[in-house]
Scaffold this active site. Sequence first.
Site, PDB file in Angstrom:
ATOM      1  N   ASN A  16      -1.711   0.658   6.640  1.00 46.60           N
ATOM      2  CA  ASN A  16      -1.876   1.545   5.494  1.00 46.60           C
ATOM      3  C   ASN A  16      -0.669   2.484   5.387  1.00 46.60           C
ATOM      4  OD1 ASN A  16      -2.811   3.555   3.585  1.00 46.60           O
ATOM      5  ND2 ASN A  16      -4.892   2.841   3.953  1.00 46.60           N
ATOM      6  N   ASP A  29      -5.622   6.882   6.278  1.00 49.43           N
ATOM      7  CA  ASP A  29      -5.052   6.407   5.020  1.00 49.43           C
ATOM      8  C   ASP A  29      -3.537   6.618   5.082  1.00 49.43           C
ATOM      9  OD1 ASP A  29      -4.585   6.042   2.032  1.00 49.43           O
ATOM     10  OD2 ASP A  29      -6.751   5.837   2.102  1.00 49.43           O
ATOM     11  N   ASN A  80       0.786  -1.226   0.000  1.00 46.72           N
ATOM     12  CA  ASN A  80       0.000   0.000   0.000  1.00 46.72           C
ATOM     13  C   ASN A  80       0.821   1.281   0.000  1.00 46.72           C
ATOM     14  OD1 ASN A  80      -1.511   2.221   1.702  1.00 46.72           O
ATOM     15  ND2 ASN A  80      -3.107   0.930   0.814  1.00 46.72           N
TER      16      ASN A  80
END
Length: 308
Positions: free
Chosen positions: A171, A228, A122
């Site tokens: 993340n 995020d 990610n």
Amino acid sequence: MPDIRVLASGLEFPEGPVAMPDGSVVLVEIRGKRLTRVHPDGRKEVVAQIPGGPNGAALGPDGKIYICNNGGFSWIPTGKTIMPGAQPDDYLGGSIQRVDLQSGKVETVVTKCGEHALRGPNDLVFDRHGGLWFSDLGKRRAREMDVGAFYYLKPGCAEIVEGVHGVLPANGIGLSPDEKTVYIAETPTARLWAYDIPEPGVVKPREVIYRGERGRPIAGLGGYQMFDSLAVEANGNVCVATLISGCISVIAPDGALVEQVPTGDRVTTNIAFGGPELKTAYITLSGEGELVAMDWPRPGLPLNFLNR
């Protein structure tokens, strides 16, 4: 609302902005399956088409752009936004790739750690030695999902080691200014973790809190918010793109919430620093499909092989 300048629109779920020395910004378009350069005049140039799901990007010591490829998503219409969904039928598997900015050639660097396949890489960050820390979000399926992890790809890309497995899930990733701490943002919990790294690629053992995390939970947000990707300020603050509330959450190393800077998009996914004195924040608004910029009150931390 801060003074936000739209640099590019019509992007297909942009993430991973890299503020280049020439004033352009290189980013991935996950749904568009490509690496794109946004020039200062707003012109968009496709650098490479990348099958699967190019997710995060960073400039490496060899001058190439390194990519986290999550293997692909299914896509779900949600109001005016198309959001990432479960693992698709054409899932390609996770990998770390690198892209030559001149030729657009894409190479796969690594697809597994030992016997364990990468599931959904990610986000990524290089340390000063040329080693690459990267997170693996995993994949979600109809009735199950992977447990996340983060890894360290040693300088020269010859060997990969596992940092921690068991993040729910992993993340955003970033390093403290002294590179003695690696930060991981857990998405659904909106929790920021700090892991001590006494030497490159090594996570220091510590007393287990509850489920073997090995890290320190330094911050968690209340209400319905999710984390995020992230970037670090020169003073050590961690700036985390925050979903649902649509902002950048600035968190001090001791866990105090310094501020939340609104962006106007519930799907605010990434932040990177560039410009004079690294006081311009480049932010991806994935719901709107935009790359935006705003003046930032504090300088960002210079990235290895990019700003130094």
